[in-house]
Enzyme design. Structure first.
Site, PDB file in Angstrom:
ATOM      1  N   ASP A  47      50.335   9.347  38.550  1.00 21.12           N
ATOM      2  CA  ASP A  47      51.356  10.071  37.795  1.00 21.12           C
ATOM      3  C   ASP A  47      51.757  11.323  38.560  1.00 21.12           C
ATOM      4  OD1 ASP A  47      52.697  10.400  34.985  1.00 21.12           O
ATOM      5  OD2 ASP A  47      51.956  12.383  35.550  1.00 21.12           O
ATOM      6  N   TYR A  52      56.468  18.697  40.401  1.00 24.21           N
ATOM      7  CA  TYR A  52      55.105  19.030  40.849  1.00 24.21           C
ATOM      8  C   TYR A  52      55.081  19.416  42.340  1.00 24.21           C
ATOM      9  CZ  TYR A  52      53.518  16.663  36.535  1.00 24.21           C
ATOM     10  OH  TYR A  52      53.331  16.261  35.237  1.00 24.21           O
ATOM     11  N   LYS A  81      59.108  11.652  37.480  1.00 25.72           N
ATOM     12  CA  LYS A  81      59.935  12.170  36.375  1.00 25.72           C
ATOM     13  C   LYS A  81      61.163  12.927  36.872  1.00 25.72           C
ATOM     14  CE  LYS A  81      55.448  12.770  34.200  1.00 25.72           C
ATOM     15  NZ  LYS A  81      54.484  13.364  35.143  1.00 25.72           N
ATOM     16  N   HIS A 114      61.596  14.150  32.106  1.00 25.43           N
ATOM     17  CA  HIS A 114      60.383  14.983  32.007  1.00 25.43           C
ATOM     18  C   HIS A 114      60.307  15.797  30.714  1.00 25.43           C
ATOM     19  CE1 HIS A 114      57.268  17.104  34.770  1.00 25.43           C
ATOM     20  NE2 HIS A 114      56.877  17.173  33.519  1.00 25.43           N
TER      21      HIS A 114
HETATM   22  N1  LIG Z   1      54.756  15.149  31.190  1.00 25.70           N
HETATM   23  C1  LIG Z   1      54.306  16.379  31.168  1.00 25.70           C
HETATM   24  O1  LIG Z   1      54.998  17.328  30.766  1.00 25.70           O
HETATM   25  C2  LIG Z   1      52.903  16.645  31.615  1.00 25.70           C
HETATM   26  C3  LIG Z   1      52.274  17.849  31.261  1.00 25.70           C
HETATM   27  C4  LIG Z   1      50.963  18.042  31.671  1.00 25.70           C
HETATM   28  C5  LIG Z   1      50.320  17.065  32.401  1.00 25.70           C
HETATM   29  N2  LIG Z   1      50.963  15.910  32.754  1.00 25.70           N
HETATM   30  C6  LIG Z   1      50.301  14.838  33.558  1.00 25.70           C
HETATM   31  O2  LIG Z   1      49.034  14.563  32.984  1.00 25.70           O
HETATM   32  C7  LIG Z   1      48.016  14.794  33.952  1.00 25.70           C
HETATM   33  C8  LIG Z   1      46.747  15.258  33.278  1.00 25.70           C
HETATM   34  O3  LIG Z   1      46.940  16.457  32.556  1.00 25.70           O
HETATM   35  P1  LIG Z   1      46.402  17.881  33.069  1.00 25.70           P
HETATM   36  O4  LIG Z   1      46.298  17.863  34.542  1.00 25.70           O
HETATM   37  O5  LIG Z   1      47.223  18.920  32.450  1.00 25.70           O
HETATM   38  O6  LIG Z   1      44.991  18.020  32.399  1.00 25.70           O
HETATM   39  P2  LIG Z   1      43.637  17.170  32.291  1.00 25.70           P
HETATM   40  O7  LIG Z   1      43.716  15.929  33.094  1.00 25.70           O
HETATM   41  O8  LIG Z   1      43.299  17.117  30.866  1.00 25.70           O
HETATM   42  O9  LIG Z   1      42.613  18.160  32.954  1.00 25.70           O
HETATM   43  C9  LIG Z   1      42.621  18.408  34.331  1.00 25.70           C
HETATM   44  C10 LIG Z   1      41.622  19.523  34.612  1.00 25.70           C
HETATM   45  O10 LIG Z   1      40.300  19.100  34.286  1.00 25.70           O
HETATM   46  C11 LIG Z   1      39.461  19.183  35.427  1.00 25.70           C
HETATM   47  N3  LIG Z   1      38.659  17.936  35.447  1.00 25.70           N
HETATM   48  C12 LIG Z   1      39.061  16.707  35.848  1.00 25.70           C
HETATM   49  N4  LIG Z   1      38.078  15.803  35.700  1.00 25.70           N
HETATM   50  C13 LIG Z   1      37.022  16.477  35.200  1.00 25.70           C
HETATM   51  C14 LIG Z   1      35.714  16.083  34.838  1.00 25.70           C
HETATM   52  N5  LIG Z   1      35.325  14.828  34.961  1.00 25.70           N
HETATM   53  N6  LIG Z   1      34.891  17.029  34.331  1.00 25.70           N
HETATM   54  C15 LIG Z   1      35.301  18.318  34.192  1.00 25.70           C
HETATM   55  N7  LIG Z   1      36.533  18.750  34.531  1.00 25.70           N
HETATM   56  C16 LIG Z   1      37.394  17.832  35.026  1.00 25.70           C
HETATM   57  C17 LIG Z   1      40.392  19.293  36.626  1.00 25.70           C
HETATM   58  O11 LIG Z   1      39.831  20.108  37.639  1.00 25.70           O
HETATM   59  P3  LIG Z   1      39.764  19.726  39.201  1.00 25.70           P
HETATM   60  O12 LIG Z   1      41.093  19.164  39.621  1.00 25.70           O
HETATM   61  O13 LIG Z   1      39.471  21.052  39.828  1.00 25.70           O
HETATM   62  O14 LIG Z   1      38.658  18.744  39.344  1.00 25.70           O
HETATM   63  C18 LIG Z   1      41.608  19.981  36.033  1.00 25.70           C
HETATM   64  O15 LIG Z   1      41.439  21.369  36.003  1.00 25.70           O
HETATM   65  C19 LIG Z   1      48.665  15.832  34.872  1.00 25.70           C
HETATM   66  O16 LIG Z   1      47.983  16.001  36.071  1.00 25.70           O
HETATM   67  C20 LIG Z   1      50.051  15.276  34.997  1.00 25.70           C
HETATM   68  O17 LIG Z   1      50.065  14.178  35.899  1.00 25.70           O
HETATM   69  C21 LIG Z   1      52.235  15.676  32.344  1.00 25.70           C
END
Ligand SMILES: NC(=O)c1ccc[n+]([C@@H]2O[C@H](COP(=O)([O-])OP(=O)(O)OC[C@H]3O[C@@H](n4cnc5c(N)ncnc54)[C@H](OP(=O)(O)O)[C@@H]3O)[C@@H](O)[C@H]2O)c1
Length: 319
Positions: A47, A52, A81, A114
């Site tokens: 994704d 980004y 997106k 997006h």
């Molecule tokens: N459409 C939208 O508007 C939108 C908005 C937000 C996100 N997204 C998408 O959704 C994806 C996921 O959401 P997100 O990145 O906001 O948050 P998330 O996946 O809930 O959390 C990511 C965070 O958690 C940490 N992490 C990952 N695996 C872990 C584990 N096993 N144990 C402990 N900590 C862990 C990562 O740190 P490290 O990287 O330092 O390991 C990072 O800081 C995004 O990357 C993006 O692709 C889309």
């Protein structure tokens, strides 16, 4: 290496793995190794988004893996997106073209709008155009016309499936009512504290698959409010994780899949990328599921303050 098995079927018949690697805030230089390693571990879905700023590096990595013979293009499911500065119907094709070029591919598996707010286009480098008073500069766009441009790109074979992100029920309904090709997927915030049941059910009724962003509670999001509980530190999760000899993150990702949501956890650390993938070797009991269901507090972490003054702000509606 095994690929990830559970998948959802989109309205074009295409399968989308229920686990993908998220890449928001994965910086250039970090995302290369993250995606390379994720593919080695077995991830087949990535994704990303124009905004980004890491599509080019992801494209390089995918091309390298394809050239090494590790994967074929058709093994990989790419989601990206359309950013808000490209909503005007005259600019949609350009937004798509830029993502295709950066990702070094001639088609995108799933392409999402997006978010529903439309920004003025100043130049390619300005994703958040602001006026002299530091106010976002919006533009008037009929989102139905934006969608029609996406439909054209599907006809041209550039996009396999199209969908929405951060749209509320009313905004999704507007697209449903005025489209030839229906949205295949909705990507919104979703996790154990915010399961989005009404929106999920609405999508299900309309054959729209559902992707959970922030599945781990997005602990590094810039908009953290100090009063918000931290999902990964939820004591109940630690208990359930201990019962299965798993980690809280593994419980969160598996629970989303169990409840029909695609999960896209982001990490740039190899041990976590692997950890987030190893979630199929245990089963929840009915009691586990009851306890996990009970964690839902309708807690939205992402308020999208940056578009709060847009007429298209999505999160004022109940869902
Ligand atoms: N459409 C939208 O508007 C939108 C908005 C937000 C996100 N997204 C998408 O959704 C994806 C996921 O959401 P997100 O990145 O906001 O948050 P998330 O996946 O809930 O959390 C990511 C965070 O958690 C940490 N992490 C990952 N695996 C872990 C584990 N096993 N144990 C402990 N900590 C862990 C990562 O740190 P490290 O990287 O330092 O390991 C990072 O800081 C995004 O990357 C993006 O692709 C889309």
């Amino acid at each position: 290496m095994v690929n990830f098995e559970p998948s959802v079927t989109l309205n074009n018949g295409q399968k989308m793995p229920m686990l993908g690697i998220g890449t928001w805030q994965s910086k250039p230089n970090e995302v290369r190794d993250a995606v390379d390693y994720a593919i080695d571990v077995g991830y087949r879905s990535i994704d990303t988004a124009y905004v980004y700023g890491n599509e080019a590096e992801i494209g390089e990595t995918l091309t390298k893996k394809i050239n090494e013979g590790k994967i074929k293009r058709e093994d990989i499911f790419i989601t990206t997106k359309l950013w808000s500065t490209y909503h005007h119907p005259d600019r949609v094709a350009d937004g798509i073209k830029k993502s295709l070029e950066r990702l070094q591919t001639n088609y995108i598996d799933l392409y999402l709008i997006h978010n529903p707010a439309h920004f003025k286009f100043i130049d390619e480098s300005n994703n958040f155009p602001k006026d002299a008073n530091d106010k976002v500069m919006y533009e008037k766009v009929d989102i139905v016309q934006t969608w029609k441009e996406l439909e054209k790109a599907v006809d041209q074979g550039l996009l396999k499936a199209i969908g929405l992100s951060n749209f509320n029920k009313r905004q999704i309904q507007q697209i449903l009512d005025n489209s030839r090709i229906k949205p295949a997927n909705l990507q919104v915030e979703c996790h154990a504290y915010f399961m989005q049941k009404p929106l999920f059910e609405f999508c299900k009724q309309n054959n729209i698959t559902f992707t959970a962003y922030g599945p781990l509670g997005s602990p590094q999001r810039p908009s953290v409010r100090p009063e918000d509980p931290i999902l990964l530190k939820e004591p109940k999760l630690a208990e359930i994780a201990q019962r299965h000899n798993k980690t809280p993150a593994q419980i969160l990702n598996r629970f989303l899949i169990e409840r029909g949501r695609v999960t896209i956890p982001k990490s740039v650390h190899r041990e976590r990328i692997k950890e987030n993938f190893e979630i199929l070797d245990f089963k929840f009991s009915d009691d586990d599921l009851k306890e996990l269901d009970a964690l839902d507090k309708n807690l939205r972490y992402f308020l999208f303050e940056f578009i709060q003054d847009s007429p298209d702000y999505p999160f004022a509606d109940p869902y």
